[in-house]
Design a protein around this motif. Sequence first.
Motif, PDB file in Angstrom:
ATOM      1  N   GLU A  82      88.822  43.778  14.234  1.00 37.26           N
ATOM      2  CA  GLU A  82      89.105  42.389  14.571  1.00 37.26           C
ATOM      3  C   GLU A  82      88.475  41.477  13.520  1.00 37.26           C
ATOM      4  O   GLU A  82      87.514  41.853  12.845  1.00 37.26           O
ATOM      5  N   TRP A  83      89.050  40.263  13.400  1.00 39.41           N
ATOM      6  CA  TRP A  83      88.492  39.288  12.474  1.00 39.41           C
ATOM      7  C   TRP A  83      87.226  38.668  13.049  1.00 39.41           C
ATOM      8  O   TRP A  83      87.160  38.373  14.238  1.00 39.41           O
ATOM      9  N   SER A  84      86.245  38.496  12.199  1.00 41.28           N
ATOM     10  CA  SER A  84      85.017  37.811  12.586  1.00 41.28           C
ATOM     11  C   SER A  84      84.709  36.761  11.526  1.00 41.28           C
ATOM     12  O   SER A  84      85.203  36.850  10.388  1.00 41.28           O
ATOM     13  N   PHE A  85      83.891  35.798  11.877  1.00 45.45           N
ATOM     14  CA  PHE A  85      83.667  34.667  10.983  1.00 45.45           C
ATOM     15  C   PHE A  85      82.198  34.278  10.948  1.00 45.45           C
ATOM     16  O   PHE A  85      81.454  34.476  11.926  1.00 45.45           O
ATOM     17  N   SER A  86      81.806  33.716   9.811  1.00 44.18           N
ATOM     18  CA  SER A  86      80.459  33.165   9.685  1.00 44.18           C
ATOM     19  C   SER A  86      80.426  31.783  10.325  1.00 44.18           C
ATOM     20  O   SER A  86      81.454  31.264  10.783  1.00 44.18           O
ATOM     21  N   GLU A  87      79.248  31.172  10.367  1.00 43.48           N
ATOM     22  CA  GLU A  87      79.137  29.816  10.889  1.00 43.48           C
ATOM     23  C   GLU A  87      79.796  28.833   9.916  1.00 43.48           C
ATOM     24  O   GLU A  87      79.910  29.085   8.726  1.00 43.48           O
ATOM     25  N   TRP A  88      80.236  27.700  10.449  1.00 46.98           N
ATOM     26  CA  TRP A  88      80.818  26.668   9.598  1.00 46.98           C
ATOM     27  C   TRP A  88      79.774  26.103   8.649  1.00 46.98           C
ATOM     28  O   TRP A  88      78.620  25.914   9.030  1.00 46.98           O
ATOM     29  N   SER A  89      80.176  25.839   7.412  1.00 49.12           N
ATOM     30  CA  SER A  89      79.268  25.221   6.449  1.00 49.12           C
ATOM     31  C   SER A  89      79.043  23.760   6.810  1.00 49.12           C
ATOM     32  O   SER A  89      79.738  23.201   7.663  1.00 49.12           O
TER      33      SER A  89
END
Length: 395
Positions: A82-89
Amino acid sequence: CQPVPKPESRVEVCDLSPCPPRWKVTPAGPCSSSCGLGLAAQLVTCVQILHGQEVLQEEHLCPVAEKPLPSVPCVIRTCSYEWSFSEWSECSTSCGNGIQTRQDFCLSSLTHKAVNPLFCRRFPKAIVVRGCSAGPCPEQEGILSPGAQLQPVTAATELTTAATEHRHKDLDVSAGPREQTQPDGGEEDMAKRSFLCVCGNLFLSATGIINMTGVGSRDCTVAIGRPLSEEISVTVLESSLNCSAGEVLLFSGRMMWRTGCRKLPLSLINSRTNTLIVKQRVVLPGNGVILQYSSRTATKKYYQDCDQQLFGPQGEIVAPGDRQEGVCRTFITVAPRHRVSIRALSTDLGPQGNHTHFNYILVRDVSTMKTVVFRGKQQFLWQSTGSQAEIEFHE
């Protein structure tokens, strides 16, 4: 009880009124996803028992507040990837409008470690870029997002002369012909009519001048559209915006976002794609800008051969057939005063459409960057919040 006389058995009717209508739920379809969270459709009908038989009734006879949902969440198994993401800059600007970004990576649900993105390429992915606002700037200076700056135009004398000449003409040169001077109206009346019809328009000509001064409304939005192979350049010929009062000019496209007020005259803005939206916010009546735009062949190809651009106001969208690319897109741009409505009359994503992530249609609302995914043979009606939409046909 034998010593006591037994009373006679007796049956009495207690209530002859029928039971009220009620909701009946029947499973109607499999889970929409082969792994992870999906939706299972269910048939909801209003029924009533009459003389021992179940009779179908009109829905308004059943309690509206108690109506079950037409679909319920379902999970067949956990997805392997599954796709995972870092925190927003942080916002790219200290004041005004900017962008935020985040990194995406493919995650294995078994090891909880990042793997090659190819394992996730068939799964819908959320956005990785979004707009942000860091509050108003102290002096309302032009704030630019990363990518390109407002560039000074070298031929200043020619543009200033052109602006002076066009100030006394009908400056709305959209795809249609200019409005002609009426014998009894005069140039002033003609200019007023031109101002009123500029806002909310879509300009499709290769070149033109747009006069947004004295439009009589606080917010005035126009859009410029060209074929996919072109990009748009806009020059600010004149500006009477009052920066200290909060008046500002905004430019937005699929690959850029700018705002500015000061130092606007004789500045050049490049869209980098084939569409550009310009929004003017004024406080004082009569203020505004005069723009000159032109189009040229794009310096960089930002689309695929199977992509297509539609400018409305209505049309038919057919998914591409055999193709080399895995994802084909349809871009829809209408006049800013309008909205986009997409109705799927017929969808057939193959026999496995309901059980796989491979085949699906993704619809994106450009103004909010929110996406919706449709699978299988699902018919749907989708409506935008702004004047632009994108459709992606996966596999």
